[in-house]
Design an enzyme around this catalytic site. Sequence first.
Site, PDB file in Angstrom:
ATOM      1  N   LEU A 112      35.251  45.071  37.219  1.00 27.12           N
ATOM      2  CA  LEU A 112      35.807  45.145  38.584  1.00 27.12           C
ATOM      3  C   LEU A 112      34.851  45.812  39.561  1.00 27.12           C
ATOM      4  O   LEU A 112      34.267  46.848  39.230  1.00 27.12           O
ATOM      5  CB  LEU A 112      37.049  46.037  38.548  1.00 27.12           C
ATOM      6  CG  LEU A 112      38.419  45.434  38.392  1.00 27.12           C
ATOM      7  CD1 LEU A 112      39.470  46.523  38.540  1.00 27.12           C
ATOM      8  CD2 LEU A 112      38.654  44.340  39.418  1.00 27.12           C
ATOM      9  N   ASP A 163      32.039  34.235  47.913  1.00 27.65           N
ATOM     10  CA  ASP A 163      32.496  34.535  46.541  1.00 27.65           C
ATOM     11  C   ASP A 163      33.553  33.536  46.084  1.00 27.65           C
ATOM     12  O   ASP A 163      33.516  33.029  44.957  1.00 27.65           O
ATOM     13  CB  ASP A 163      33.129  35.932  46.475  1.00 27.65           C
ATOM     14  CG  ASP A 163      32.117  37.048  46.629  1.00 27.65           C
ATOM     15  OD1 ASP A 163      31.060  36.822  47.232  1.00 27.65           O
ATOM     16  OD2 ASP A 163      32.394  38.171  46.150  1.00 27.65           O
TER      17      ASP A 163
HETATM   18  C1  MEV Z   1      30.792  40.825  48.168  1.00 24.83           C
HETATM   19  O1  MEV Z   1      30.782  40.223  46.884  1.00 24.83           O
HETATM   20  C2  MEV Z   1      29.911  40.047  49.107  1.00 24.83           C
HETATM   21  C3  MEV Z   1      29.887  40.556  50.548  1.00 24.83           C
HETATM   22  O2  MEV Z   1      28.937  39.730  51.259  1.00 24.83           O
HETATM   23  C4  MEV Z   1      31.235  40.451  51.202  1.00 24.83           C
HETATM   24  C5  MEV Z   1      31.675  39.013  51.452  1.00 24.83           C
HETATM   25  O3  MEV Z   1      30.836  38.118  51.511  1.00 24.83           O
HETATM   26  O4  MEV Z   1      32.899  38.803  51.611  1.00 24.83           O
HETATM   27  C6  MEV Z   1      29.392  41.987  50.632  1.00 24.83           C
END
Ligand code: MEV
Length: 327
Positions: A112, A163
Amino acid sequence: MVTSSAPGKVYLFGEHAVVYGEPAVPCAIERRARVTAREIDEGLRIHSEDLQLDGFTVEYEGDGEGRPDVDASEPLLEAAMGYVNEAVAQVRDAADAPGAGFEIRIESDIPLGAGLGSSAAVVVAAIDAATRELGVELSPEAIAERAYQVEAAVQDGEASRADTFCSAVGGAVRVEGEDCRTVDGVGNLPFVIGYDGGAGDTGTLVAGVRSLREEYDFAADTVRAIGDVVREGESVLGTDDYETLGDLMDFNHGLLSALGVSSRSLDSMVWAARDAGAMGAKLTGAGGGGCIVALDDTEDALTALKYTPGCESVFRAELDTDGVRQE
Ligand code: MEV
């Protein structure tokens, strides 16, 4: 009862800057979250035994409305339950079943908050499993869009589609604002992942970059420079020019560091990989702690990271061309 799984990811390039409309290239990896959904009369029951690597167990009973009431001393778990809660709201909306209740079981090989896209994988798999349980089949793209709405809601609007799209469709993807597409021809890059056993809070880290960017023009320029690194990297993606790809990963890490999202342990893993001859290394995901990704087609970075203080585990990650799927 339906079980679905979805992959985690590493960022080859572009995290954080993608939140401000710059492009990013995340790659799905063969580490999955599996979610089983069973329809029940009402409410929401969530079970998970391995959302963290140390085997912490959480049992959460709620009504699927608003923020869940879990032990706030476990903020990561509270956040994870928040994601599942919002995912269930999306499922009810997609299936036009506002009163549907669920028992949800989560198993995950993705730590996590460690930069490997655990929350996106759980949300994507949960939406797929629970909608199927109600007899509705959504396309990976529709799941990605709903999963993005979940992340945006939980992260107070501070999220990109990177993501969730990557986890839903698998493979290497390119995300720029609302434009999300698969990048064809990216073979199995020799990724080595180092994990410091820690985690970062995505919401706080994203908010930190936002305020730097608002305060200083040079921080806004740094965000734009990350976009330039991604655009340059795209020209060698799909070729065997790993040296250039690695150099650009190093550059990307430096820019993320300047934005304050690296940490001592992430930096020391990055340097251990580089010293061992990796072609490039950078933090992956929101940062603050968690994982780095190095590019190395020998065993050297893998071996060096095993003996690096602060590196709790190290493994090779294969590109996963499969996105969300029913198990
Ligand atoms: C988080 O895994 C990636 C970030 O760029 C946030 C996002 O893209 O939502 C930091």
